[in-house]
Design a protein around this motif. Structure first.
Motif, PDB file in Angstrom:
ATOM      1  N   ASN A  57     -23.545 -22.833  12.282  1.00 42.88           N
ATOM      2  CA  ASN A  57     -24.431 -22.155  13.604  1.00 42.88           C
ATOM      3  C   ASN A  57     -23.856 -20.706  13.565  1.00 42.88           C
ATOM      4  N   ALA A  58     -23.917 -20.362  12.404  1.00 41.01           N
ATOM      5  CA  ALA A  58     -23.835 -18.897  12.398  1.00 41.01           C
ATOM      6  C   ALA A  58     -23.880 -18.535  10.642  1.00 41.01           C
ATOM      7  N   LYS A  59     -25.134 -17.270  10.403  1.00 41.19           N
ATOM      8  CA  LYS A  59     -25.189 -17.506   8.779  1.00 41.19           C
ATOM      9  C   LYS A  59     -25.365 -15.567   8.717  1.00 41.19           C
ATOM     10  N   PRO A  60     -25.587 -14.864   7.880  1.00 43.60           N
ATOM     11  CA  PRO A  60     -25.379 -13.640   7.808  1.00 43.60           C
ATOM     12  C   PRO A  60     -27.461 -13.729   7.983  1.00 43.60           C
ATOM     13  N   ALA A  61     -27.460 -12.292   8.866  1.00 41.07           N
ATOM     14  CA  ALA A  61     -28.420 -11.808   9.308  1.00 41.07           C
ATOM     15  C   ALA A  61     -30.028 -11.455   8.206  1.00 41.07           C
ATOM     16  N   PHE A  93     -25.394  -6.898  20.898  1.00 39.08           N
ATOM     17  CA  PHE A  93     -26.269  -7.470  21.460  1.00 39.08           C
ATOM     18  C   PHE A  93     -26.836  -6.384  21.758  1.00 39.08           C
ATOM     19  N   ASP A  94     -27.719  -5.625  20.792  1.00 37.91           N
ATOM     20  CA  ASP A  94     -28.019  -4.639  21.617  1.00 37.91           C
ATOM     21  C   ASP A  94     -27.211  -3.558  22.691  1.00 37.91           C
ATOM     22  N   GLY A  95     -25.998  -3.319  22.593  1.00 36.02           N
ATOM     23  CA  GLY A  95     -25.141  -2.767  22.935  1.00 36.02           C
ATOM     24  C   GLY A  95     -24.549  -3.616  24.169  1.00 36.02           C
ATOM     25  N   ASN A  96     -24.712  -4.818  24.192  1.00 40.96           N
ATOM     26  CA  ASN A  96     -24.322  -5.764  24.590  1.00 40.96           C
ATOM     27  C   ASN A  96     -23.377  -6.452  24.138  1.00 40.96           C
ATOM     28  N   GLN A  97     -22.085  -6.569  24.620  1.00 41.87           N
ATOM     29  CA  GLN A  97     -20.845  -7.266  24.007  1.00 41.87           C
ATOM     30  C   GLN A  97     -21.165  -8.794  24.433  1.00 41.87           C
ATOM     31  N   ILE A  98     -21.484  -9.857  23.457  1.00 38.51           N
ATOM     32  CA  ILE A  98     -20.611 -11.548  24.412  1.00 38.51           C
ATOM     33  C   ILE A  98     -19.711 -11.609  23.677  1.00 38.51           C
ATOM     34  N   LEU A  99     -19.146 -12.503  23.512  1.00 38.20           N
ATOM     35  CA  LEU A  99     -17.561 -13.461  23.853  1.00 38.20           C
ATOM     36  C   LEU A  99     -18.123 -14.524  23.238  1.00 38.20           C
ATOM     37  N   LEU A 100     -18.017 -14.755  22.422  1.00 35.37           N
ATOM     38  CA  LEU A 100     -18.114 -15.948  20.901  1.00 35.37           C
ATOM     39  C   LEU A 100     -16.763 -16.588  20.806  1.00 35.37           C
ATOM     40  N   ASP A 101     -16.610 -18.046  20.838  1.00 36.32           N
ATOM     41  CA  ASP A 101     -15.365 -18.268  20.753  1.00 36.32           C
ATOM     42  C   ASP A 101     -15.558 -19.188  18.748  1.00 36.32           C
ATOM     43  N   LEU A 102     -14.790 -18.842  17.941  1.00 33.91           N
ATOM     44  CA  LEU A 102     -14.420 -19.867  16.957  1.00 33.91           C
ATOM     45  C   LEU A 102     -14.040 -20.682  16.689  1.00 33.91           C
ATOM     46  N   ALA A 103     -14.568 -21.938  15.784  1.00 28.06           N
ATOM     47  CA  ALA A 103     -14.527 -22.882  15.250  1.00 28.06           C
ATOM     48  C   ALA A 103     -13.335 -22.684  14.260  1.00 28.06           C
ATOM     49  N   ASP A 104     -13.360 -22.109  13.538  1.00 30.06           N
ATOM     50  CA  ASP A 104     -12.489 -21.647  12.597  1.00 30.06           C
ATOM     51  C   ASP A 104     -12.323 -19.997  12.526  1.00 30.06           C
ATOM     52  N   PRO A 105     -11.211 -19.634  11.540  1.00 29.37           N
ATOM     53  CA  PRO A 105     -11.642 -18.117  11.516  1.00 29.37           C
ATOM     54  C   PRO A 105     -12.184 -18.100  10.286  1.00 29.37           C
ATOM     55  N   LEU A 106     -13.113 -16.728  10.303  1.00 29.05           N
ATOM     56  CA  LEU A 106     -14.190 -16.246   9.918  1.00 29.05           C
ATOM     57  C   LEU A 106     -14.383 -15.707   8.545  1.00 29.05           C
ATOM     58  N   PRO A 107     -14.932 -15.934   7.965  1.00 29.73           N
ATOM     59  CA  PRO A 107     -14.889 -15.863   6.243  1.00 29.73           C
ATOM     60  C   PRO A 107     -14.888 -13.978   5.706  1.00 29.73           C
ATOM     61  N   GLU A 108     -13.786 -13.825   5.004  1.00 26.94           N
ATOM     62  CA  GLU A 108     -13.697 -11.972   4.548  1.00 26.94           C
ATOM     63  C   GLU A 108     -15.212 -11.750   4.620  1.00 26.94           C
ATOM     64  N   GLY A 109     -14.239 -10.762   5.761  1.00 24.63           N
ATOM     65  CA  GLY A 109     -16.410  -9.552   4.768  1.00 24.63           C
ATOM     66  C   GLY A 109     -17.114  -9.796   5.632  1.00 24.63           C
ATOM     67  N   VAL A 110     -16.976 -10.642   6.610  1.00 20.82           N
ATOM     68  CA  VAL A 110     -17.721 -11.029   7.816  1.00 20.82           C
ATOM     69  C   VAL A 110     -18.279 -10.245   8.849  1.00 20.82           C
ATOM     70  N   ALA A 111     -17.122  -9.580   9.464  1.00 21.02           N
ATOM     71  CA  ALA A 111     -16.974  -9.216  10.027  1.00 21.02           C
ATOM     72  C   ALA A 111     -17.506  -7.837  10.081  1.00 21.02           C
ATOM     73  N   SER A 112     -17.898  -6.739  11.558  1.00 21.99           N
ATOM     74  CA  SER A 112     -19.148  -5.290  11.319  1.00 21.99           C
ATOM     75  C   SER A 112     -20.084  -5.972  10.519  1.00 21.99           C
ATOM     76  N   THR A 113     -21.240  -7.061  10.019  1.00 22.26           N
ATOM     77  CA  THR A 113     -21.956  -7.440   9.616  1.00 22.26           C
ATOM     78  C   THR A 113     -23.110  -8.008  10.479  1.00 22.26           C
ATOM     79  N   TRP A 114     -24.189  -8.270  10.439  1.00 26.38           N
ATOM     80  CA  TRP A 114     -25.593  -8.257  11.056  1.00 26.38           C
ATOM     81  C   TRP A 114     -25.849 -10.459  10.744  1.00 26.38           C
ATOM     82  N   VAL A 115     -25.304 -10.874  11.809  1.00 24.68           N
ATOM     83  CA  VAL A 115     -25.792 -12.580  11.664  1.00 24.68           C
ATOM     84  C   VAL A 115     -25.863 -12.849  12.471  1.00 24.68           C
ATOM     85  N   GLU A 116     -27.133 -14.272  12.147  1.00 21.33           N
ATOM     86  CA  GLU A 116     -27.506 -14.728  13.301  1.00 21.33           C
ATOM     87  C   GLU A 116     -26.957 -15.990  13.595  1.00 21.33           C
TER      88      GLU A 116
END
Length: 131
Positions: A57-61, A93-116
């Motif tokens: 439910n999360a992918k590169p934007a 999200f346009d300057g607003n922060q939405i807290l997310l719970d992760l099912a698993d750790p994110l892959p390397e390099g995903v932090a600070s990228t645009w996602v959908e």
């Protein structure tokens, strides 16, 4: 975040839903305010009540910049992803922060990228508040 509320409605198979518009798109999501709220502009806090799983439910934007749109039975949110020190994630999200719970750790390099994020509309909620 300031959104334009078009209407609040209830269907037999769903919770109360708000049809909203933003400068970067619109959709319908669960409404946690007064069901008799009139159309107009409201400040809202967004919450996501679904664990985020990269590749499911999360992918590169596709594109950059914030976005919100319907996606079949889902709502698609586009924002910049970041990690918190305690292992959770935040969607800017346009300057607003939405807290997310992760099912698993994110892959390397995903932090600070645009996602959908592809989230069921009943699992995204808007909570109106007054400034």
């Amino acid at each position: 975040m300031l959104v334009e509320l078009v209407k609040v409605a209830k269907f037999p198979w769903s919770p109360w839903l708000a049809q909203i518009r933003t400068p970067f798109g619109g959709t319908a999501v669960r409404w946690c305010g007064d069901r008799a709220t009139k159309p107009g502009k409201y400040h809202v806090e967004w919450t996501v009540d679904e664990d985020i799983a990269w590749g499911r439910n999360a992918k590169p934007a596709v594109g950059v910049g914030p976005g919100v749109r319907p996606g079949g039975h889902c709502v698609v949110l586009r924002g910049r992803l970041s990690l918190t020190v305690d292992g959770a994630a935040m969607l800017d999200f346009d300057g607003n922060q939405i807290l997310l719970d992760l099912a698993d750790p994110l892959p390397e390099g995903v932090a600070s990228t645009w996602v959908e994020l592809f989230i069921e509309r009943e699992k995204i909620a808007l909570y109106p508040y007054e400034l």
